[in-house]
Design a protein around this motif. Sequence first.
Motif, short mmCIF file in Angstrom:
data_model
loop_
_atom_site.label_atom_id
_atom_site.label_comp_id
_atom_site.label_asym_id
_atom_site.label_seq_id
_atom_site.Cartn_x
_atom_site.Cartn_y
_atom_site.Cartn_z
N SER A 197 0.87 -1.17 -0.01
CA SER A 197 -0.10 -0.15 -0.06
C SER A 197 1.01 1.18 -0.07
O SER A 197 2.01 1.12 0.29
N VAL A 198 0.28 2.38 -0.24
CA VAL A 198 0.86 3.78 -0.09
C VAL A 198 0.44 4.44 1.01
O VAL A 198 -0.77 4.52 1.03
N HIS A 199 1.17 4.85 1.90
CA HIS A 199 0.61 5.94 3.15
C HIS A 199 1.10 7.29 2.66
O HIS A 199 2.28 7.67 2.34
N LEU A 200 0.28 8.14 2.79
CA LEU A 200 0.31 9.61 2.61
C LEU A 200 0.36 10.19 3.79
O LEU A 200 -0.78 10.35 4.71
N HIS A 201 1.47 10.89 4.24
CA HIS A 201 1.73 11.30 5.66
C HIS A 201 1.85 13.05 5.68
O HIS A 201 2.56 13.49 5.01
N ASP A 202 1.03 13.48 6.33
CA ASP A 202 1.00 15.08 6.70
C ASP A 202 2.30 15.39 7.58
O ASP A 202 2.02 15.39 8.78
N TYR A 203 3.41 15.54 6.96
CA TYR A 203 4.65 15.59 7.78
C TYR A 203 4.77 17.02 8.51
O TYR A 203 5.37 17.17 9.35
N ILE A 204 3.83 18.03 7.89
CA ILE A 204 3.75 19.41 8.64
C ILE A 204 2.97 19.45 9.92
O ILE A 204 3.17 20.27 10.64
N CYS A 205 1.87 18.58 9.76
CA CYS A 205 0.89 18.67 10.69
C CYS A 205 1.25 18.31 12.15
O CYS A 205 2.02 17.18 12.11
N ASP A 206 0.89 19.03 13.13
CA ASP A 206 1.03 18.26 14.48
C ASP A 206 0.12 17.37 15.01
O ASP A 206 -0.90 17.72 15.47
N ASP A 207 0.45 15.96 14.66
CA ASP A 207 -0.69 15.17 14.98
C ASP A 207 -1.12 14.99 16.57
O ASP A 207 -1.92 14.23 16.93
#
Length: 373
Positions: A197-207
Amino acid sequence: MPTRQSIGLVTVGLAAVLVSAAGAVAHADAQPGAMQRDAQPEGTQNDVVPIDFDELEQGSGLAIAWFADDAFHRYNVSWDVETEPLEAFAEVEGMTPSGPEEGWVGLTNPPGDESRQIVEYERDNDGNVILEVVREGDLGHLVASADGRYYAYVEDGEDVFVSSPSGGFILRHDDAYPVGFADGLIAINDVTDGEPSVHLHDYICDDEDDPDSCRDSRIDDVVGATATSDTTGLIAVTGEDEDGDVYSAILDTSDDNREVWRSYERRVESFSPNGAYAATVDIRSDGLGYTDVEIIGAWEGETRLRAEMDVSQRLAWEPANRITPGNQLVFDAWDDGEQALVRCDVSAGCELATEPASAEDPVELPPHLLVSQ
């Protein structure tokens, strides 16, 4: 600093596509099972440029960085650097005593050492290149954001490390690797429940502070991602349809990962800086290289230029500037025992961007190494 939790993913590998391909581009709005495999998109051009070093004119210096003879190069300027052999490098935003300045980050492979190194290179006020080894170990898959502020790589074949202006953090995935950046997201190939699968991560967002605002998502039923556009958020994936036929598709991450179009002949390898074009190769090509490259319209899939060569392995796009909007593709090419960098413009054809150098074996690291994109 953002942190991510391990989600227990397992083995991944973007398989080389070695199956027979049939057909051209099928648009996403076609009915399932009715893909137009024999029809070329409207506006397709069939101009073919043979890459023959004796026939190509010598062009101007490259606006994109390249490495040769122990030096980084751009245009007619070079910066000597004492570095271990580079496998890949990317342009990044470095810091000097006078403020931000363009630099590089490289993936090196020291001779006789099983470990690799991530090395940051900066220029001082005198123009000299200084370097710092920031990580050693089982490293690979170096990619950088379009603005040069972030870069990512995989460590120990499983942990994706993202370097940011404020430090760095690990996206913990078992056996995963980064493919590229796409408009605030980083695309990672991994495995979910035993399937790729492909995961798209919001690397700027503070989760930690606001997890609901993060744009993280997962794309299932694909083999993996092959390219990303940081400008437009487009990504390219490969997959198999219900008949077992392999395809390459462009998805729009800004529109719920909607499929824009797919092809059963061409695999997308890279997007232009403005996201208007994509460089494609034969979908059957493997890691040893390819014998043709096509520049196509990223949104419609029409062919704009096709170049054929003995073999090529790496390609990158020159940056957009006042002269060109970012439609010039650069790739390495071998011809009659020599290797050079070649520039192709969608409207002006192809030319030599460097002087050819002796290079009999395209399996070894080439004399001209292109920047990673």
